[in-house]
Enzyme design. Structure first.
Site, PDB file in Angstrom:
ATOM      1  N   ASN A  39       8.731  -5.183 -48.349  1.00 29.27           N
ATOM      2  CA  ASN A  39       9.368  -3.687 -48.521  1.00 29.27           C
ATOM      3  C   ASN A  39      10.404  -3.767 -49.522  1.00 29.27           C
ATOM      4  O   ASN A  39      10.702  -3.024 -50.401  1.00 29.27           O
ATOM      5  CB  ASN A  39       9.735  -3.074 -47.355  1.00 29.27           C
ATOM      6  CG  ASN A  39       8.527  -2.472 -46.789  1.00 29.27           C
ATOM      7  OD1 ASN A  39       7.652  -2.216 -47.077  1.00 29.27           O
ATOM      8  ND2 ASN A  39       8.677  -1.923 -45.433  1.00 29.27           N
ATOM      9  N   GLU A  85       5.205  -9.778 -40.594  1.00 30.52           N
ATOM     10  CA  GLU A  85       6.590 -10.579 -40.770  1.00 30.52           C
ATOM     11  C   GLU A  85       7.358 -10.641 -39.447  1.00 30.52           C
ATOM     12  O   GLU A  85       7.459  -9.614 -38.843  1.00 30.52           O
ATOM     13  CB  GLU A  85       7.430  -9.560 -41.635  1.00 30.52           C
ATOM     14  CG  GLU A  85       7.055  -9.622 -43.164  1.00 30.52           C
ATOM     15  CD  GLU A  85       7.551  -8.520 -44.149  1.00 30.52           C
ATOM     16  OE1 GLU A  85       8.153  -8.815 -45.294  1.00 30.52           O
ATOM     17  OE2 GLU A  85       8.111  -7.309 -43.663  1.00 30.52           O
ATOM     18  N   SER A 124      10.485  -1.067 -40.601  1.00 32.32           N
ATOM     19  CA  SER A 124      10.276  -1.567 -41.701  1.00 32.32           C
ATOM     20  C   SER A 124      11.317  -1.879 -42.489  1.00 32.32           C
ATOM     21  O   SER A 124      11.311  -2.866 -43.444  1.00 32.32           O
ATOM     22  CB  SER A 124       9.248  -0.702 -42.475  1.00 32.32           C
ATOM     23  OG  SER A 124       9.734   0.649 -42.652  1.00 32.32           O
ATOM     24  N   HIS A 153       6.938  -7.097 -37.949  1.00 24.68           N
ATOM     25  CA  HIS A 153       6.583  -6.012 -38.568  1.00 24.68           C
ATOM     26  C   HIS A 153       5.042  -6.081 -39.208  1.00 24.68           C
ATOM     27  O   HIS A 153       4.714  -7.068 -40.075  1.00 24.68           O
ATOM     28  CB  HIS A 153       7.534  -6.163 -39.886  1.00 24.68           C
ATOM     29  CG  HIS A 153       7.421  -4.900 -40.880  1.00 24.68           C
ATOM     30  ND1 HIS A 153       7.409  -5.230 -42.192  1.00 24.68           N
ATOM     31  CD2 HIS A 153       6.957  -3.658 -40.758  1.00 24.68           C
ATOM     32  CE1 HIS A 153       7.214  -3.896 -42.916  1.00 24.68           C
ATOM     33  NE2 HIS A 153       6.841  -3.116 -41.978  1.00 24.68           N
TER      34      HIS A 153
HETATM   35  N1  3HC Z   1      -9.968  -1.452 -37.019  1.00 22.71           N
HETATM   36  C1  3HC Z   1     -10.456  -2.546 -37.415  1.00 22.71           C
HETATM   37  N2  3HC Z   1     -11.017  -2.391 -38.357  1.00 22.71           N
HETATM   38  C2  3HC Z   1     -10.892  -1.365 -39.328  1.00 22.71           C
HETATM   39  C3  3HC Z   1     -10.062  -0.206 -39.141  1.00 22.71           C
HETATM   40  C4  3HC Z   1      -9.574  -0.263 -37.621  1.00 22.71           C
HETATM   41  N3  3HC Z   1      -8.817   0.548 -37.056  1.00 22.71           N
HETATM   42  N4  3HC Z   1      -9.888   0.592 -39.966  1.00 22.71           N
HETATM   43  C5  3HC Z   1     -10.702  -0.144 -41.037  1.00 22.71           C
HETATM   44  N5  3HC Z   1     -11.141  -1.095 -40.576  1.00 22.71           N
HETATM   45  C6  3HC Z   1     -12.103  -2.143 -41.351  1.00 22.71           C
HETATM   46  C7  3HC Z   1     -13.374  -1.300 -41.725  1.00 22.71           C
HETATM   47  O1  3HC Z   1     -14.264  -1.271 -40.719  1.00 22.71           O
HETATM   48  C8  3HC Z   1     -13.717  -2.020 -43.104  1.00 22.71           C
HETATM   49  O2  3HC Z   1     -14.252  -3.327 -42.794  1.00 22.71           O
HETATM   50  P1  3HC Z   1     -15.587  -4.041 -43.685  1.00 22.71           P
HETATM   51  O3  3HC Z   1     -15.075  -4.104 -44.872  1.00 22.71           O
HETATM   52  O4  3HC Z   1     -15.881  -5.330 -43.027  1.00 22.71           O
HETATM   53  O5  3HC Z   1     -16.579  -2.849 -43.349  1.00 22.71           O
HETATM   54  C9  3HC Z   1     -12.463  -2.365 -43.683  1.00 22.71           C
HETATM   55  O6  3HC Z   1     -11.374  -2.418 -42.547  1.00 22.71           O
HETATM   56  C10 3HC Z   1     -12.134  -1.765 -44.660  1.00 22.71           C
HETATM   57  O7  3HC Z   1     -11.884  -0.440 -44.591  1.00 22.71           O
HETATM   58  P2  3HC Z   1     -12.663   0.735 -45.521  1.00 22.71           P
HETATM   59  O8  3HC Z   1     -14.200   0.215 -45.926  1.00 22.71           O
HETATM   60  O9  3HC Z   1     -12.748   1.933 -44.635  1.00 22.71           O
HETATM   61  O10 3HC Z   1     -11.524   0.971 -46.832  1.00 22.71           O
HETATM   62  P3  3HC Z   1     -11.306   0.056 -48.050  1.00 22.71           P
HETATM   63  O11 3HC Z   1     -12.486  -1.000 -48.031  1.00 22.71           O
HETATM   64  O12 3HC Z   1     -11.219   0.955 -49.101  1.00 22.71           O
HETATM   65  O13 3HC Z   1      -9.872  -0.526 -47.662  1.00 22.71           O
HETATM   66  C11 3HC Z   1      -7.614  -0.657 -47.236  1.00 22.71           C
HETATM   67  C12 3HC Z   1      -9.289   0.141 -47.027  1.00 22.71           C
HETATM   68  C13 3HC Z   1      -7.937  -1.882 -46.326  1.00 22.71           C
HETATM   69  C14 3HC Z   1      -6.672   0.378 -46.584  1.00 22.71           C
HETATM   70  C15 3HC Z   1      -7.546  -1.150 -48.523  1.00 22.71           C
HETATM   71  O14 3HC Z   1      -7.515   0.035 -49.305  1.00 22.71           O
HETATM   72  C16 3HC Z   1      -6.007  -1.743 -48.873  1.00 22.71           C
HETATM   73  O15 3HC Z   1      -5.846  -2.999 -48.466  1.00 22.71           O
HETATM   74  N6  3HC Z   1      -5.135  -0.862 -49.194  1.00 22.71           N
HETATM   75  C17 3HC Z   1      -3.776  -1.403 -49.444  1.00 22.71           C
HETATM   76  C18 3HC Z   1      -2.888  -1.232 -47.941  1.00 22.71           C
HETATM   77  C19 3HC Z   1      -1.622  -1.690 -48.155  1.00 22.71           C
HETATM   78  O16 3HC Z   1      -1.168  -2.118 -49.261  1.00 22.71           O
HETATM   79  N7  3HC Z   1      -1.027  -1.700 -47.210  1.00 22.71           N
HETATM   80  C20 3HC Z   1       0.542  -2.052 -46.866  1.00 22.71           C
HETATM   81  C21 3HC Z   1       1.318  -0.964 -46.881  1.00 22.71           C
HETATM   82  S1  3HC Z   1       2.879  -1.332 -46.781  1.00 22.71           S
HETATM   83  C22 3HC Z   1       3.427  -1.230 -45.354  1.00 22.71           C
HETATM   84  O17 3HC Z   1       2.676  -0.979 -44.340  1.00 22.71           O
HETATM   85  C23 3HC Z   1       4.543  -1.627 -44.712  1.00 22.71           C
HETATM   86  C24 3HC Z   1       5.274  -0.446 -44.227  1.00 22.71           C
HETATM   87  O18 3HC Z   1       6.781  -0.877 -43.665  1.00 22.71           O
HETATM   88  C25 3HC Z   1       5.894   0.643 -45.238  1.00 22.71           C
END
Ligand code: 3HC
Length: 285
Positions: A190, A152, A119, A140
């Site tokens: 990030n 990315e 990251s 990324h």
């Molecule tokens: N495989 C496939 N699909 C999956 C899955 C997996 N492993 N895990 C979850 N899903 C699907 C679910 O089936 C669900 O699908 P649906 O909406 O069609 O039913 C969908 O993903 C959403 O899952 P949930 O219903 O369990 O949960 P939420 O609707 O609450 O969403 C979230 C969860 C997508 C994590 C949402 O809260 C979100 O977008 N959060 C922000 C995440 C974010 O900002 N990530 C970036 C972080 S920064 C980073 O990663 C960089 C690093 O370098 C620090």
């Protein structure tokens, strides 16, 4: 170059998510870990995700079976010889990554791409230990990798256009939207996200608002799916600290300096969702 065989090194949260996504998209995937216990955990995470999707009716049992047939775990890096693309997703430690890139360079067929999911660490430092600097880049993914639409692609001063184009096509074939970033700490996302999360911690540390209210503020005020503390727990406090330290090292701007509370949380072994202890499971009030 047509990518068919993909290798993923590291079966943690990101590595298993990347391996899952690639297998779902038709690639033949080999997932490597350092010991059987970690490999089993990574493979279980992938299989568990397909079980969850099948239970939800999002994929059929036949699809789940097909996906399972496209991924295999291994402890033997020699098996990576026939990979067209290898994605490294091990811990955020530059020495370990450099050692891995050196090993991979000696094993994986020439012309194959070696990519890092780091990251914030400099990709060129990994490329520099290989004899294929033009075929080394960053790729990324965002957590959760199977769901988040962005990838990315990070190009170093040595990455070839062909490599960028191959990775762009690969990301698109996974259903992702690629953006291209230069090899500077934090890349695009990030560089903007880390200071936002650090500011939220400082705001809480200074007693300006509760964690809950800061989270509610950003969710309802800006439409973010998670507030900064929920996101910190989700991404991992250790991961956030490493990323902040890496960016601060390159840009010694106070906005990137990790707040004391974040350090203390990590020193206390509170890494967030990954080990069940984070801001929402016992942060100092
Ligand atoms: N495989 C496939 N699909 C999956 C899955 C997996 N492993 N895990 C979850 N899903 C699907 C679910 O089936 C669900 O699908 P649906 O909406 O069609 O039913 C969908 O993903 C959403 O899952 P949930 O219903 O369990 O949960 P939420 O609707 O609450 O969403 C979230 C969860 C997508 C994590 C949402 O809260 C979100 O977008 N959060 C922000 C995440 C974010 O900002 N990530 C970036 C972080 S920064 C980073 O990663 C960089 C690093 O370098 C620090």
């Amino acid at each position: 170059m047509a990518i068919k065989n993909v290798g993923v090194v590291g079966g943690g949260l990101m590595g298993s998510g990347i391996a899952q996504t690639a297998a779902q998209s038709g690639y033949n995937v080999l997932l490597a870990e350092v010991n059987q216990e970690l490999l089993d955990k990574g493979m279980q995470r992938v299989h568990g995700a397909w079980e969850m999707l099948a239970n939800k009716g999002k994929i059929t049992e036949a699809q789940a079976e097909e996906y399972r047939g496209r991924i295999r775990g291994t402890l033997d890096m020699q098996e990576f010889a026939d990979r067209d693309l290898v994605i490294e997703a091990i811990i955020e430690n530059l020495d370990e990554k450099r050692t891995l890139f050196r090993t991979l360079d000696g094993i994986v067929q020439s012309g194959a791409i070696l990519a890092s999911n780091t990251s914030s660490l400099p990709i060129i430092e990994m490329a520099a230990v290989t004899n294929r600097q033009e075929r080394v880049a960053g790729i990324h993914f965002f957590n959760p990798a199977p769901v988040m639409k962005l990838v990315e692609i990070v190009l170093t001063i040595a990455t070839s256009d062909e490599t960028v184009n191959d990775l762009r096509a690969f990301a698109q074939s996974l259903g992702k939207t690629p953006i291209v970033a230069k090899d500077t700490a934090g890349f695009v996302v990030n560089f903007l996200l880390i200071p936002y999360m650090l500011s939220a911690i400082r705001m809480y540390e200074n007693g300006l608002a509760t964690m809950e209210d800061i989270d509610t503020g950003m969710k309802l005020g800006c439409g973010y799916p998670m507030g900064p503390f929920e996101l910190l727990d989700y991404v991992g406090l250790d991961t956030t600290l490493y990323a902040a330290e890496a960016i601060y090292k390159e840009y010694p701007d106070p906005a990137y300096a990790p707040p004391t509370l974040l350090r203390r949380m990590v020193q206390a072994g509170r890494y967030g969702k990954k080990n069940g202890k984070g801001f929402y499971a016992g942060a100092e009030k």
